[in-house]
Design a protein around this motif. Structure first.
Motif, PDB file in Angstrom:
ATOM      1  N   UNK A 130      38.588  39.896  40.439  1.00  0.00           N
ATOM      2  CA  UNK A 130      37.989  38.666  40.144  1.00  0.00           C
ATOM      3  C   UNK A 130      36.497  39.021  40.174  1.00  0.00           C
ATOM      4  N   UNK A 131      35.806  38.910  39.508  1.00  0.00           N
ATOM      5  CA  UNK A 131      34.335  39.295  39.703  1.00  0.00           C
ATOM      6  C   UNK A 131      33.329  38.216  38.522  1.00  0.00           C
ATOM      7  N   UNK A 132      31.964  38.348  38.836  1.00  0.00           N
ATOM      8  CA  UNK A 132      31.166  37.594  38.132  1.00  0.00           C
ATOM      9  C   UNK A 132      30.282  38.647  37.546  1.00  0.00           C
ATOM     10  N   UNK A 133      30.087  38.436  36.150  1.00  0.00           N
ATOM     11  CA  UNK A 133      29.117  39.375  35.424  1.00  0.00           C
ATOM     12  C   UNK A 133      28.179  38.610  34.587  1.00  0.00           C
ATOM     13  N   UNK A 134      26.990  39.440  34.524  1.00  0.00           N
ATOM     14  CA  UNK A 134      26.055  38.929  33.483  1.00  0.00           C
ATOM     15  C   UNK A 134      24.841  38.107  34.268  1.00  0.00           C
ATOM     16  N   UNK A 135      25.197  38.004  35.624  1.00  0.00           N
ATOM     17  CA  UNK A 135      24.242  37.015  36.188  1.00  0.00           C
ATOM     18  C   UNK A 135      23.004  37.622  36.804  1.00  0.00           C
ATOM     19  N   UNK A 136      21.980  36.906  37.405  1.00  0.00           N
ATOM     20  CA  UNK A 136      20.894  37.538  38.064  1.00  0.00           C
ATOM     21  C   UNK A 136      20.957  37.890  39.393  1.00  0.00           C
ATOM     22  N   UNK A 137      22.128  37.631  39.977  1.00  0.00           N
ATOM     23  CA  UNK A 137      22.655  38.004  41.400  1.00  0.00           C
ATOM     24  C   UNK A 137      24.108  37.856  41.530  1.00  0.00           C
ATOM     25  N   UNK A 138      24.574  38.405  42.619  1.00  0.00           N
ATOM     26  CA  UNK A 138      25.934  38.365  42.787  1.00  0.00           C
ATOM     27  C   UNK A 138      26.876  37.149  42.911  1.00  0.00           C
ATOM     28  N   UNK A 139      26.235  35.954  43.129  1.00  0.00           N
ATOM     29  CA  UNK A 139      26.725  34.777  43.231  1.00  0.00           C
ATOM     30  C   UNK A 139      26.724  33.856  42.030  1.00  0.00           C
ATOM     31  N   UNK A 140      26.116  34.536  40.689  1.00  0.00           N
ATOM     32  CA  UNK A 140      26.444  33.754  39.520  1.00  0.00           C
ATOM     33  C   UNK A 140      26.782  34.793  38.339  1.00  0.00           C
ATOM     34  N   UNK A 141      27.279  34.187  37.192  1.00  0.00           N
ATOM     35  CA  UNK A 141      27.749  34.712  36.304  1.00  0.00           C
ATOM     36  C   UNK A 141      29.022  34.576  35.387  1.00  0.00           C
ATOM     37  N   UNK A 142      29.415  35.213  34.274  1.00  0.00           N
ATOM     38  CA  UNK A 142      30.701  34.909  33.504  1.00  0.00           C
ATOM     39  C   UNK A 142      31.702  35.175  34.464  1.00  0.00           C
ATOM     40  N   UNK A 143      32.953  34.657  34.501  1.00  0.00           N
ATOM     41  CA  UNK A 143      34.118  35.019  35.350  1.00  0.00           C
ATOM     42  C   UNK A 143      35.107  35.783  34.768  1.00  0.00           C
ATOM     43  N   UNK A 144      35.350  36.980  35.141  1.00  0.00           N
ATOM     44  CA  UNK A 144      35.910  37.898  34.536  1.00  0.00           C
ATOM     45  C   UNK A 144      37.324  38.371  35.477  1.00  0.00           C
ATOM     46  N   UNK A 145      38.254  38.435  35.019  1.00  0.00           N
ATOM     47  CA  UNK A 145      39.415  38.867  36.015  1.00  0.00           C
ATOM     48  C   UNK A 145      40.108  40.213  35.306  1.00  0.00           C
ATOM     49  N   UNK A 146      40.449  41.178  36.065  1.00  0.00           N
ATOM     50  CA  UNK A 146      41.074  42.179  35.656  1.00  0.00           C
ATOM     51  C   UNK A 146      42.628  42.107  35.306  1.00  0.00           C
ATOM     52  N   UNK A 147      42.980  42.728  34.176  1.00  0.00           N
ATOM     53  CA  UNK A 147      44.536  42.877  34.323  1.00  0.00           C
ATOM     54  C   UNK A 147      44.782  43.996  33.406  1.00  0.00           C
ATOM     55  N   UNK A 148      45.518  44.791  34.395  1.00  0.00           N
ATOM     56  CA  UNK A 148      45.905  46.273  33.893  1.00  0.00           C
ATOM     57  C   UNK A 148      44.950  47.047  33.271  1.00  0.00           C
TER      58      UNK A 148
END
Length: 701
Positions: free
Chosen positions: A564-582
């Protein structure tokens, strides 16, 4: 032309047509076909009233005596090589066979079909060492390139060679006549880049032409002498609107050219798609015949290519065709101009084959190379929209109990194949995809995924039961339990991606070897990497034999990346929520995504809670496809594993209205303090010594 004079020959779009130029002698005839222009194509011959491609086992035709005879039969001067030697450039009519022979011509022969030969045999194949011959015939005038712009060459009858024209005295009116003579609507002079240099094989004409602009050929223009001195630039033209293109059907992009979107050149030779209004089986038959496939053209549903190509957004031809179905070319059909197209979203597409038995519809196959799932409808194989694709659907495709496990994956579109299934909802217990709740050819559905459905069927029934111990939730020793025994693992193959394989099997997004101290264990196993597809790896037993350990030693220990990670934000604490699957990241649909769900995401990532849902900060656009919908968490959830979700699916006509879910997580004060303290220490320990050294401020020791 001399090999010392090389001109840039740019590839041009070549389009299949039926016989374009023919010459007849008694019951025999010869012609060229398969190109956009009449002077280029594959050699066809008619023997005893039957057409077929020439298969001459005696040798090549371009730039040879026999090739010249073909061109002279058709009213041209000499034979040269086609502009593009790729086998796909000049198209073959699949309904025609080959006339095989061995032709030998004498210097006094004036017709190829009257040259001596070993007899004619008709068949479906031609020797691979021979091939069917493609040539380009040159007339009295030609240009150095086939893109409408180039140096002008004219044939000198007395010298029996081509000459260039010099720039001096060369007018736009003369340029227009030259362009008309080579098949364009009009043209003008162009900036010249070539200079005449001493060369016995390349000369300039010793006369000029003065045209009024209404002539049909250069021979009708007035000639006058003058000659050209060395250093004079070549005459060049820029021609516009290739007449042979108008109302010509653009070839399909499919590898076998047997299906695809119907596109046509307009009156300005721009490529446009046909309006679906009035598009019928008769038009489809003519399109397929012009493609050189067969006479079995069928109209495909107008949604077939709606999401597999950008062509649904291209301009529509302001012309409609009314065909009888027997015409050789689309331009032979009756046509009329239209001011608008009622069905703007409809994609006119054809399949050049007979529809098969209805019982075949719904069949499924998996491409062994790409793992793409194909489904059979409307007499041909197509794809499935990836939006609603999940493990349950993959399980149905893999045949339920036939495999140990099924994995959903997405595949890149390939070969311009149509898309048949848009909406799909499977429980995993169905006997086939037709038994799932699916939607086929529905114009109200929207597929916004740039990929199509894929599946991996795992036939390894050996399920490894392992976890991480002596560390944290995402790092530690790999501990395996099998047949009532528990121990650690080693990798005698020393494979570099072993940590990634171990972490993937636990649902993480890969990982790396994490050094930990030696540890004692009663048992251990030797494991290795199993490649599922692409770069997705999992663990497998190298041997089922358990090893008895003696004392402490090093075993495999890993650190796994969170899935699980946040992507596209200006810092490590905000962004779109992405979850990895395979091995692939998927976004969450924001419909119904509240602060409660945001809290679970933030807490799993190590933050106290969510501050804003959605994030109020500016985010960089995410291209990750939406893979999770109906995401709901209980009050106080600390991880997304405590929540429920499903593969993103929609009710008829309803897409993910709110887009991708995003969040802004709270950064605890002590974390900020630690970061500020770290910056202060860095300043004291790194920057201050540099300043002291530069200023000479070090104290005397």
């Amino acid at each position: 032309m001399s090999n010392r004079c090389t001109f840039l020959l740019l590839p041009f779009l070549l389009i299949n047509g039926l016989l374009q130029a023919t010459a007849t002698t008694d019951d025999k005839a010869i012609g060229l076909s398969g190109s956009i222009t009449e002077n280029e194509g594959a050699i066809q011959v008619k023997i005893n009233g039957k057409w077929g491609y020439l298969c001459d086992v005696s040798g090549s035709y371009p730039e040879t005596r026999k090739g010249d005879l073909v061109c002279k039969d058709l009213g041209y001067r000499i034979a040269g090589k086609p502009l593009i030697l790729d086998a796909r450039s000049i198209l073959r009519n699949q309904t025609l066979g080959y006339w095989t022979t061995n032709i030998s011509c004498n210097p006094d022969d004036v017709n190829l079909l009257n040259c001596s030969n070993t007899g004619w045999t008709y068949g479906s194949e031609c020797s691979k060492d021979v091939g069917f011959y493609n040539i380009r015939c040159f007339g009295d005038v030609f240009l150095s390139t086939e893109i409408g712009k180039g140096i002008v060459f004219i044939y000198n009858e007395s010298l029996h060679q081509y000459q260039t024209m010099c720039r001096g005295g060369f007018t736009d009116a003369t340029a227009r006549i030259i362009c008309r003579q080579v098949g364009y609507q009009t043209g003008q002079t162009a900036a010249s880049h070539g200079f005449l240099v001493p060369n016995k094989n390349i000369t300039m004409a010793d006369q000029h032409y003065r045209c009024h602009g209404n002539e049909t050929s250069l021979s009708q223009c007035r000639r006058y002498g003058g000659g050209c001195a060395y250093g004079t630039t070549f005459a060049e033209v820029q021609c516009r609107v290739r007449l042979a293109f108008i109302d010509k059907v653009v070839p399909s992009l499919a590898s076998d050219r047997s299906h695809g979107i119907v596109k046509v050149f307009d009156e300005k030779t721009a490529i446009k798609r046909l309006c679906y209004d009035g598009f019928d089986e008769n038009v489809a038959k003519v399109v397929c015949r012009e493609w050189g496939i067969d006479d079995e053209g069928r109209v495909l549903p107008y949604t077939a290519y709606k999401y597999t190509s950008l062509d649904e957004k291209s301009a529509i031809l302001s012309k409609s065709f009314n065909c009888k179905g027997s015409e050789e070319r689309l331009k032979d059909c009756n046509s009329h101009n239209i001011s608008s197209c009622a069905n703007q979203d409809g994609i006119s597409a054809v399949a050049c084959s007979k529809a098969t038995n209805k019982s075949d519809e719904g069949k499924v196959r998996i491409d062994p190379e790409s793992n793409r799932v194909d489904v059979y409808y409307h007499g041909m194989w197509g794809s499935i929209c990836a939006n609603d694709w999940n493990d349950n659907a993959a399980k149905v495709v893999c045949g339920n109990a036939s495999y140990a496990k099924a994995y959903m994956m997405n595949s890149d579109p390939f070969d311009q194949r149509p898309m048949w299934i848009f909406g799909l909802n499977c429980t995993g217990d169905e006997i086939n995809l037709k038994s799932c709740n699916n939607t086929i050819d529905d114009p109200n559905y929207t597929c916004n995924s740039y990929q199509v459905a894929g599946a991996y069927c795992d036939n390894d029934f050996t399920v490894l039961n392992y976890t991480l111990v002596n560390g944290g939730k995402n790092y530690g020793y790999v501990q395996l339990t099998m047949n009532g025994r528990t121990g650690y693992v080693i990798n005698t193959k020393k494979e570099p991606n072993l940590a990634t394989a171990a972490c993937n099997g636990l649902g993480f997004d890969g990982g790396y070897i994490y050094d930990m101290p030696e540890v004692a264990s009663s048992y251990y196993w030797d494991v290795s990497i199993k490649v599922i597809w692409g770069n997705v790896h999992q663990l497998q037993l190298e041997s089922t034999t358990v090893h008895f350990a003696e004392g402490k030693q090093k075993y495999i220990s890993v650190y796994c990346n969170g899935n699980l990670k946040l992507d596209g934000g200006s810092s490590y604490s905000d962004g779109y929520i992405l979850k990895n699957k395979f091995g692939k990241n998927y976004a969450f649909c924001a419909d119904g995504f509240t602060k409660r769900e945001g809290d679970a995401v933030c807490r799993e990532l190590g933050f106290p809670q969510a501050v804003h849902v959605p994030s109020k900060l500016a985010l960089i656009s995410s291209y990750a496809p939406i893979g999770f919908g109906y995401f709901r968490c209980p009050v106080g959830a600390n991880t997304t594993r405590e929540c429920t979700s499903s593969a993103w699916s929609r009710q008829a006509g309803v897409a993910c209205r709110s887009g991708r879910a995003s969040v802004n997580c709270e950064v605890p004060t002590d974390t900020v303090t630690k970061i500020q303290g770290s910056v202060l220490i860095t300043t004291i320990c790194v920057i201050l010594p540099v300043v002291l050294r530069l200023t000479g401020g070090y104290p005397d020791l």
